[in-house]
Design a protein around this motif. Structure first.
Motif, PDB file in Angstrom:
ATOM      1  N   ILE A  75     -14.662  12.083  -6.285  1.00 48.93           N
ATOM      2  CA  ILE A  75     -13.287  12.391  -5.888  1.00 48.93           C
ATOM      3  C   ILE A  75     -13.044  13.852  -6.255  1.00 48.93           C
ATOM      4  CG2 ILE A  75     -10.857  11.807  -6.118  1.00 48.93           C
ATOM      5  CD1 ILE A  75     -12.567   9.546  -4.988  1.00 48.93           C
ATOM      6  N   ASP A  82      -4.501   3.695  -4.468  1.00 46.20           N
ATOM      7  CA  ASP A  82      -5.643   4.102  -3.649  1.00 46.20           C
ATOM      8  C   ASP A  82      -6.612   4.937  -4.485  1.00 46.20           C
ATOM      9  OD1 ASP A  82      -7.391   4.968  -1.741  1.00 46.20           O
ATOM     10  OD2 ASP A  82      -5.941   6.153  -0.600  1.00 46.20           O
ATOM     11  N   LYS A  83      -7.801   4.397  -4.741  1.00 46.88           N
ATOM     12  CA  LYS A  83      -8.778   5.076  -5.615  1.00 46.88           C
ATOM     13  C   LYS A  83      -9.460   6.269  -4.924  1.00 46.88           C
ATOM     14  CE  LYS A  83      -8.259   2.021  -8.904  1.00 46.88           C
ATOM     15  NZ  LYS A  83      -7.462   1.034  -8.157  1.00 46.88           N
ATOM     16  N   SER A  84      -9.264   6.400  -3.620  1.00 44.41           N
ATOM     17  CA  SER A  84      -9.852   7.552  -2.932  1.00 44.41           C
ATOM     18  C   SER A  84      -8.920   8.763  -2.938  1.00 44.41           C
ATOM     19  CB  SER A  84     -10.188   7.185  -1.477  1.00 44.41           C
ATOM     20  OG  SER A  84      -9.000   6.897  -0.755  1.00 44.41           O
ATOM     21  N   ASP A  85      -7.715   8.565  -3.481  1.00 45.34           N
ATOM     22  CA  ASP A  85      -6.702   9.625  -3.499  1.00 45.34           C
ATOM     23  C   ASP A  85      -6.714  10.338  -4.843  1.00 45.34           C
ATOM     24  OD1 ASP A  85      -4.525  11.252  -3.228  1.00 45.34           O
ATOM     25  OD2 ASP A  85      -3.144   9.682  -2.582  1.00 45.34           O
ATOM     26  N   VAL A  86      -6.855  11.648  -4.827  1.00 44.90           N
ATOM     27  CA  VAL A  86      -6.893  12.426  -6.062  1.00 44.90           C
ATOM     28  C   VAL A  86      -5.591  12.286  -6.845  1.00 44.90           C
ATOM     29  CG1 VAL A  86      -6.066  14.546  -4.929  1.00 44.90           C
ATOM     30  CG2 VAL A  86      -7.408  14.717  -7.019  1.00 44.90           C
ATOM     31  N   VAL A  87      -4.478  12.061  -6.140  1.00 49.40           N
ATOM     32  CA  VAL A  87      -3.180  11.905  -6.815  1.00 49.40           C
ATOM     33  C   VAL A  87      -3.200  10.708  -7.759  1.00 49.40           C
ATOM     34  CG1 VAL A  87      -0.703  11.493  -6.472  1.00 49.40           C
ATOM     35  CG2 VAL A  87      -1.942  13.025  -4.924  1.00 49.40           C
ATOM     36  N   THR A  88      -3.864   9.638  -7.364  1.00 42.42           N
ATOM     37  CA  THR A  88      -3.968   8.436  -8.198  1.00 42.42           C
ATOM     38  C   THR A  88      -4.612   8.764  -9.540  1.00 42.42           C
ATOM     39  OG1 THR A  88      -4.144   7.011  -6.245  1.00 42.42           O
ATOM     40  CG2 THR A  88      -4.987   6.127  -8.326  1.00 42.42           C
ATOM     41  N   THR A 144       0.835  -1.213   0.000  1.00 49.01           N
ATOM     42  CA  THR A 144       0.000   0.000   0.000  1.00 49.01           C
ATOM     43  C   THR A 144       0.860   1.249   0.000  1.00 49.01           C
ATOM     44  OG1 THR A 144      -1.745  -1.169   1.203  1.00 49.01           O
ATOM     45  CG2 THR A 144      -1.813   1.237   1.230  1.00 49.01           C
ATOM     46  N   LYS A 180       1.395   4.082  -3.058  1.00 53.51           N
ATOM     47  CA  LYS A 180       1.047   5.465  -2.729  1.00 53.51           C
ATOM     48  C   LYS A 180       2.199   6.408  -3.071  1.00 53.51           C
ATOM     49  CE  LYS A 180      -0.749   8.406   0.990  1.00 53.51           C
ATOM     50  NZ  LYS A 180      -1.905   8.843   0.196  1.00 53.51           N
ATOM     51  N   ASP A 225      -8.271  18.529  -7.696  1.00 55.87           N
ATOM     52  CA  ASP A 225      -7.457  19.627  -7.198  1.00 55.87           C
ATOM     53  C   ASP A 225      -6.904  20.400  -8.393  1.00 55.87           C
ATOM     54  OD1 ASP A 225      -5.375  18.118  -8.225  1.00 55.87           O
ATOM     55  OD2 ASP A 225      -4.535  17.579  -6.279  1.00 55.87           O
TER      56      ASP A 225
END
Length: 633
Positions: free
Chosen positions: A386, A351-357, A320, A324, A389
């Protein structure tokens, strides 16, 4: 805890003295032995010392040092008049654990109880200010230190330097440093680090020299910080010299050097350093190190090292955490190799909840020219709620058509990105790319603030749509606004002149670059001038300009000449351009096909046959879409 065990055995035979119990508490504090500390607390009660204020203070210190604030509170609250040592223990706990507000509350309560701070209390309170990046409160503590006569204490000054530097006030940090009556290595390291983190890199290196002349020997922190300064200045070879002076480099040392060479584009060197680190085997690559190396992997052609690192990361690091940290770099690396399936595999592990992904995937697809897929991921991201940014929006806008771009523009308004300069710069580019210069200029004019990128985007937008004079006028407006043009500005203006046929104006701008602005023209500026002359049909002037260039001409220069030669049906100059392209790119089959066709047009059949044989001799395959016979030869 041999001493504790000895005393525990003895306690079965006789009562322990207060001195013996105090010694045990001190050992419990140093070794964080909470369980033994609790047992000692019981012995204190059994022996009747729990009403002794000195022993109670030692218990507060022990529980605070063992990070048990509940028991520390219980003992502290039973004290009728806590002394400075009890308050210090509580404040140290809150400061150490990042509980800044609680630290300030207890500090103010301590003063209300007429217990005044000393050289042990104030550093803890200053560190709490550092946690909150609260320079105003830190300044107040600094004033109180002067009142209480602690302002020249070594530990307090070190904490002040750290606080001021992390709050962005390097001037005050230097003022504290200069006023110190004594300094230790931490003092020097703190200020050097402050200069590096604030971008005063030359000052950091200069201060390092002063430190050595004062007789202080650098430790690993000093060496790593100075290496970082050199790397940020792009002087990675100097950083490498520093690195070789470290007896036992740690992972930070290796990563600093690796990321430094990666940033300046020396990717082969980056991989070489990483291989050296792995072969020595004294340190293990962490997430930061692997991410830095992966960035370089995508720039080294024909290497499978990136895939090997991917496998190494999965085996040695928490999955994980690995995805990340290194996932975005992996996506871009596989995109560079056009490995779509591997991109999907990496994305599925992130991680699909992370905008960076999502941003990294959109960026990778945009890099591949897969605009439709990039927009599909952006829409799916919105469906999953999501929150985009500014990086996401700046990444997706360049691949938008006009309809989608207007939808994203509306999304920007709805979600409060109206003051984000980077997003509006991307909007200007999107509208310009889609031929909507009026809307692009409206966005530009209504921006709350502009940077150099804003001006360049608008000038480039005018240029790509043939509004050369508007680009020149905007350059003048830019100068009057106090923004100094950079290299890209001149490239955009010269390109605008080229696309609008403004030859004299373009040449004038080119000559002003060095005379008025102090810019030495780079390859791209020379290429723009060649394109300017060639597009206008002044092919002889273009060739003469190339011959007078102080730098070696590249494929962009001769490519511009070749394109113009075809447009103006100038076979002689076209042959010259094609011949130079073959020399510059001897393994580009398209250049050979083009040169052969140019020879055919010139009636030089033997030369055309010779070029085809030369192509066969080095086993070059004719690319699809090219023909050895062109219509209208």
């Amino acid at each position: 805890m041999a001493l504790f065990k000895t005393f525990l055995i003895e306690s079965q035979l006789k009562s322990l003295s207060s001195l013996e119990l105090n010694q045990i508490l001190q050992h419990c504090s140093k070794s964080k032995a909470l369980q033994q500390g609790k047992q000692t607390h019981q012995q204190i009660i059994i022996n009747g010392f729990h009403h002794d204020s000195f022993m109670a203070t030692k218990l507060v210190q022990m529980y605070a040092d063992c990070n048990n604030i509940i028991y520390a509170h219980q003992v502290f609250d039973e004290l009728s008049q806590p002394n400075i040592f009890s308050w210090t223990a509580m404040l140290a706990f809150y400061s150490r654990n990042g509980m800044a507000n609680e630290c300030f509350t207890y500090y103010n309560e301590m003063k209300m109880n007429r217990v005044y701070p000393d050289e042990y209390v104030l550093p803890n309170v200053v560190r709490a200010c550092t946690k909150l990046l609260c320079v105003e409160t830190g300044l107040q503590i600094h004033k109180e230190a002067v009142v209480f006569g602690v302002d020249l204490n070594l530990q307090f000054c070190n904490s002040l330097i750290d606080m001021y530097s992390k709050c962005g006030d390097v001037v005050s940090a230097r003022r504290v440093f200069d006023a110190m009556v004594e300094r230790d290595l931490l003092s020097w390291n703190s200020l050097i680090s402050a200069y590096v983190s604030s971008g005063f890199l030359a000052l950091a290196v200069e201060l390092f020299g002063f430190m050595r002349r004062e007789g202080f020997e650098p430790d690993i922190v000093t060496w790593n910080t100075v290496m970082d300064a050199y790397c940020r200045m792009g002087q990675c070879d100097e950083a490498s010299n520093v690195f070789r002076r470290i007896k036992e480099p740690n992972i930070i040392s290796w990563t600093t050097l690796i990321s430094g060479y990666s940033r300046i584009g020396k990717h082969e060197v980056t991989l070489s350093i990483f291989r050296e680190m792995m072969s020595i085997g004294k340190v293990c690559a962490d997430l930061d190190c692997l991410s830095s190396v992966l960035v370089s992997c995508r720039h080294v052609e024909g290497s499978n090292y990136g895939r090997e690192l991917h496998a190494h990361g999965i085996k040695t690091v928490n999955s994980t955490a690995f995805y990340k940290s290194a996932g975005p770099a992996l996506l871009v690396m596989y995109a560079t190799r056009r490995r779509i399936q591997e991109m999907g595999n990496v994305f599925n592990c992130m991680d699909k909840s992370d905008v960076v992904t999502w941003t990294a995937m959109i960026h990778s697809l945009a890099h591949l020219g897969m605009a439709h897929s990039a927009l599909t991921y952006f829409r799916e991201m919105q469906i999953l709620r999501i929150q985009s940014d500014q990086t996401t929006l700046s990444t997706v806008l360049p691949v938008c058509d006009l309809k989608t771009g207007k939808q994203v523009h509306a999304h920007i308004w709805r979600n409060g990105f109206t003051s984000v300069i980077a997003v509006y710069n991307a909007l200007i580019h999107m509208y310009s790319k889609n031929g909507c210069n009026t809307i692009a200029y409206s966005v530009f004019v209504n921006m709350e603030g502009r940077d150099i990128v804003s001006w360049n985007a608008m000038i480039g937008g005018f240029g790509m749509n043939g509004f050369g004079q508007a680009a020149l006028d905007l350059l003048q407006e830019m100068r009057h606004s106090g923004i100094c043009p950079n290299s890209l500005t001149f490239t955009s203006v010269l390109s605008a002149c080229s696309h609008s046929g403004l030859v004299d104006e373009g040449l004038q701008i080119f000559h002003k670059m060095s005379r008025e602005f102090g810019f030495e023209p780079k390859t791209e500026h020379f290429a723009c001038v060649v394109d300017l002359l060639a597009r206008a049909g002044q092919l002889d002037d273009a060739v003469e300009f190339i011959n007078r260039m102080p730098i070696k001409s590249d494929k962009c220069v001769w490519g511009a000449v070749l394109s113009a030669s075809r447009a103006h049906q100038n076979v002689t100059t076209g042959v010259l351009a094609a011949e130079n392209l073959v020399q510059l790119e001897p393994y580009n089959a398209g250049n050979y096909v083009t040169l052969s066709n140019m020879y055919v047009r010139a009636g030089r059949w033997e030369d055309a046959v010779r070029v085809r044989k030369q192509m066969d001799s080095i086993n070059l395959v004719k690319p699809s879409g090219y023909s050895f016979i062109e219509n209208g030869k």
